[in-house]
Design an enzyme around this catalytic site. Structure first.
Site, PDB file in Angstrom:
ATOM      1  CG  HIS A 157     -15.636   1.784 -27.302  1.00  0.00           C
ATOM      2  ND1 HIS A 157     -15.442   2.511 -28.376  1.00  0.00           N
ATOM      3  CD2 HIS A 157     -16.998   1.725 -26.976  1.00  0.00           C
ATOM      4  CE1 HIS A 157     -16.667   3.072 -28.254  1.00  0.00           C
ATOM      5  NE2 HIS A 157     -17.613   2.768 -27.459  1.00  0.00           N
ATOM      6  CG  ASP A 364      -5.637  -0.762 -29.142  1.00  0.00           C
ATOM      7  OD1 ASP A 364      -6.581  -0.751 -28.533  1.00  0.00           O
ATOM      8  OD2 ASP A 364      -4.622  -0.131 -29.293  1.00  0.00           O
TER       9      ASP A 364
HETATM   10  P1  ADQ Z   1      -7.882   4.001 -26.542  1.00  0.00           P
HETATM   11  O1  ADQ Z   1      -7.284   2.809 -25.794  1.00  0.00           O
HETATM   12  O2  ADQ Z   1      -7.879   5.320 -25.848  1.00  0.00           O
HETATM   13  O3  ADQ Z   1      -9.485   3.732 -26.762  1.00  0.00           O
HETATM   14  P2  ADQ Z   1      -7.343   4.771 -29.468  1.00  0.00           P
HETATM   15  O4  ADQ Z   1      -8.373   3.926 -30.183  1.00  0.00           O
HETATM   16  O5  ADQ Z   1      -5.967   4.670 -30.129  1.00  0.00           O
HETATM   17  O6  ADQ Z   1      -7.146   3.970 -27.674  1.00  0.00           O
HETATM   18  O7  ADQ Z   1      -7.549   6.201 -29.117  1.00  0.00           O
HETATM   19  C1  ADQ Z   1      -6.908   7.190 -28.509  1.00  0.00           C
HETATM   20  C2  ADQ Z   1      -7.252   8.502 -28.935  1.00  0.00           C
HETATM   21  O8  ADQ Z   1      -6.714   9.298 -28.138  1.00  0.00           O
HETATM   22  C3  ADQ Z   1      -6.906   8.747 -30.508  1.00  0.00           C
HETATM   23  O9  ADQ Z   1      -8.215   9.572 -30.951  1.00  0.00           O
HETATM   24  C4  ADQ Z   1      -5.554   9.788 -30.227  1.00  0.00           C
HETATM   25  O10 ADQ Z   1      -5.519  10.706 -30.995  1.00  0.00           O
HETATM   26  C5  ADQ Z   1      -6.006  10.320 -28.895  1.00  0.00           C
HETATM   27  N1  ADQ Z   1      -4.717  10.567 -28.236  1.00  0.00           N
HETATM   28  C6  ADQ Z   1      -3.714   9.791 -27.734  1.00  0.00           C
HETATM   29  N2  ADQ Z   1      -2.347  10.331 -27.110  1.00  0.00           N
HETATM   30  C7  ADQ Z   1      -2.905  11.549 -27.441  1.00  0.00           C
HETATM   31  C8  ADQ Z   1      -2.151  12.803 -26.938  1.00  0.00           C
HETATM   32  N3  ADQ Z   1      -0.991  12.791 -26.520  1.00  0.00           N
HETATM   33  N4  ADQ Z   1      -2.752  14.075 -27.192  1.00  0.00           N
HETATM   34  C9  ADQ Z   1      -3.919  14.163 -27.819  1.00  0.00           C
HETATM   35  N5  ADQ Z   1      -4.442  13.073 -28.183  1.00  0.00           N
HETATM   36  C10 ADQ Z   1      -4.223  11.775 -27.826  1.00  0.00           C
HETATM   37  C11 ADQ Z   1     -10.309   2.683 -26.761  1.00  0.00           C
HETATM   38  C12 ADQ Z   1     -10.181   1.364 -26.943  1.00  0.00           C
HETATM   39  C13 ADQ Z   1      -9.649   1.307 -28.471  1.00  0.00           C
HETATM   40  C14 ADQ Z   1     -10.597   1.747 -29.506  1.00  0.00           C
HETATM   41  C15 ADQ Z   1     -11.175   3.176 -28.973  1.00  0.00           C
HETATM   42  C16 ADQ Z   1     -12.459   3.426 -29.554  1.00  0.00           C
HETATM   43  O11 ADQ Z   1      -8.839   0.881 -26.529  1.00  0.00           O
HETATM   44  O12 ADQ Z   1      -9.146  -0.013 -28.959  1.00  0.00           O
HETATM   45  O13 ADQ Z   1     -10.371   1.966 -30.677  1.00  0.00           O
HETATM   46  O14 ADQ Z   1     -11.381   3.014 -27.427  1.00  0.00           O
HETATM   47  O15 ADQ Z   1     -13.442   2.410 -29.760  1.00  0.00           O
END
Ligand code: ADQ
Length: 471
Positions: A157, A364
């Site tokens: 991921h 990311d």
């Molecule tokens: P993350 O590093 O966690 O994921 P991201 O892909 O942006 O990063 O996903 C975060 C998730 O958490 C999103 O669905 C977002 O809506 C939710 N989220 C963040 N802050 C929040 C809050 N305050 N309240 C509720 N929800 C919140 C890892 C990798 C990424 C990759 C994903 C999936 O680092 O690059 O895209 O896995 O593979």
């Protein structure tokens, strides 16, 4: 085929009524498991004094969940240690933060062996095993050592670092060799795939032929499978009553000001510090925008046990406080900085209320927030997505305004441009972005991976405009 067995460090199936809180990934994997009558296996998050390998089975939201407990020492060395303090910073190109400790490596190997020993008896003939993320890279090889001959796939991921960065890890060679015990290895982006190719060519003297690499007599297929969100469902969530209420509350408190939104896990890879400083730069460069805009930054604390996370949190408190102290007026605060987590439907309403979505990680794997922001917009009056060139999502989302997150000037000017963009241009860009979010959604991602794991010779490259036929 048999069942699908999904393995990840933590298991997070949505509860039956969990539409509001469960993430897109959890929903998609849960749906996949229901379809293939499968099992989701992982660590319970709990620790016990002595590891027993006992599995607790439950049905949650129509999915069979199999959990095991680990020991305290496992949590310290494998989870807080090798996963969060070695691999996470290293794979995000932060060698300055990466800790290379022998005990972490030993803990990582031990826990992966524990996963394998506990999981192996659950695997039946014809079952497919799909392992997720950097916590479990050696799991495939450990399963092979126990005689498991089923098809096993792995999906990363997070980004894959450049070869020079990766070779700073003392066990780099062993780590990559264990990856070649899988039948299929999936990356988020072409960029990650290319970096992997560079490593195996330089360090292991192997070549990727088409999408295959042969090591030790075994063929591993490698490809990019950019992950998506549940695009349609998220768009519908933005129309839900909770979202509408969040939208209305926000619009009222905006008092005609335009809102820029950032939503991230509080992590040093997300570029929050640089983002605050670029926003400050914009306020300095464009005094006419003062009191006309504000930044809502939602950053949920994570991995609090790790020192680097405590440090970034303290720095963000200080920077946001300083900027607000310098620029605020009696009825305007330039940065609203919130550390709470939000329900997904509420989040959808907040995204919709924002004129600009600011997604500027320094590195990311993909970044799902960029896709959620697009999915939540009002088609008639959509906001503008500003996206870091270093997010995997930038390969697909070329109609966003792409920025260099290390450059304050670039981000400041791009913010000003986004805030001034005509409705016509916003609609044009948004339509193309939304078409991509809907087409390359999480179901398409899952199906493509599972088909490739079944060795169905079908399309595996999904970078938009690059739907080449494999083999
Ligand atoms: P993350 O590093 O966690 O994921 P991201 O892909 O942006 O990063 O996903 C975060 C998730 O958490 C999103 O669905 C977002 O809506 C939710 N989220 C963040 N802050 C929040 C809050 N305050 N309240 C509720 N929800 C919140 C890892 C990798 C990424 C990759 C994903 C999936 O680092 O690059 O895209 O896995 O593979």
């Amino acid at each position: 085929m048999g069942r699908l067995i999904v393995v990840s460090n933590r298991v997070n199936p949505p509860a039956d009524a969990g539409v509001e809180t469960a993430g897109g990934l959890a929903m998609a994997l849960a749906a996949a498991l229901r379809e293939y009558s499968g099992t989701w296996f992982g660590w319970s998050g709990e620790t016990v004094e002595t590891f027993t390998g006992q599995i607790s089975m439950q049905r949650i939201g129509g999915v069979t969940v199999a959990l095991m407990d680990l020991e305290d020492q496992d949590r310290e060395e494998y989870y807080d240690g090798y996963a969060n303090r070695t691999l996470w910073p290293l794979f995000h190109s932060r060698t300055d933060l990466a800790a290379y400790e022998r005990s972490f490596d030993a803990g990582y190997q031990r826990v992966n062996r524990r996963f394998a020993q506990t999981l192996a008896p659950l695997i039946g003939p014809g079952d497919l095993v799909w392992v997720h993320d950097y916590h479990l890279i050696p799991l495939g090889q450990e399963l092979r050592a126990l005689g498991v001959t089923n098809r096993i796939g792995f999906f990363l991921h997070i980004p894959w670092p450049g070869p020079r960065t990766l070779t700073t890890l003392p066990q780099h060679r062993r780590l990559v060799e264990t990856l070649l015990a899988y039948d299929l290895v999936g990356f988020q982006s072409q960029d990650a795939l290319a970096a992997f190719g560079e490593y195996v060519s330089r360090e292991l003297d192997l070549t990727i032929d088409g999408d295959e690499v042969v090591f030790d007599g075994r063929t591993t297929r490698v490809a990019a499978f950019p992950i998506g969100i549940e695009g349609q469902a998220f768009a519908e969530l933005a129309d839900s009553p909770v979202a509408a209420a969040a939208f209305a509350r926000m619009r009222q408190s905006q008092a005609g000001r335009r809102m820029i939104i950032g939503v991230d896990r509080l992590d040093y890879s997300k570029g929050l510090e640089e983002r605050f400083l670029a926003y400050e730069q914009m306020l300095a460069d464009h005094p006419d925008l003062a009191e006309q805009v504000f930044l809502l930054q939602i950053a949920t604390p994570s991995r609090d046990a790790v020192e680097a996370y405590q440090e970034i949190r303290a720095r963000l408190d200080a920077i946001s406080g300083r900027i607000n102290g310098a620029y605020a007026t009696v009825d305007w605060v330039p940065i609203r900085y919130v550390n709470r987590s939000h329900r997904r439907d509420e989040l959808a309403g907040l995204y919709r209320a924002a004129h600009v979505g600011l997604v500027t990680p320094l590195r990311d794997g993909m970044n799902l927030v960029a896709k959620e922001y697009v999915a939540a917009q009002d088609p008639e009056d959509p906001g503008v997505l500003i996206l870091s060139r270093y997010a995997g999502a930038a390969e697909q989302m070329t109609d966003a305004l792409i920025v260099n997150p290390f450059s304050r000037e670039d981000m400041s000017e791009t913010l000003a441009r986004a805030l001034a963009m005509s409705r016509e241009e916003r609609r044009k860009r948004w339509r193309r972005l939304m078409d991509g979010v809907l087409a390359d959604d999480v179901t398409a991602w899952r199906d493509r991976f599972v088909r490739a794991l079944l060795d169905d010779r079908v399309t595996v490259s999904t970078a938009r405009g690059d739907r080449s036929k494999a083999s």
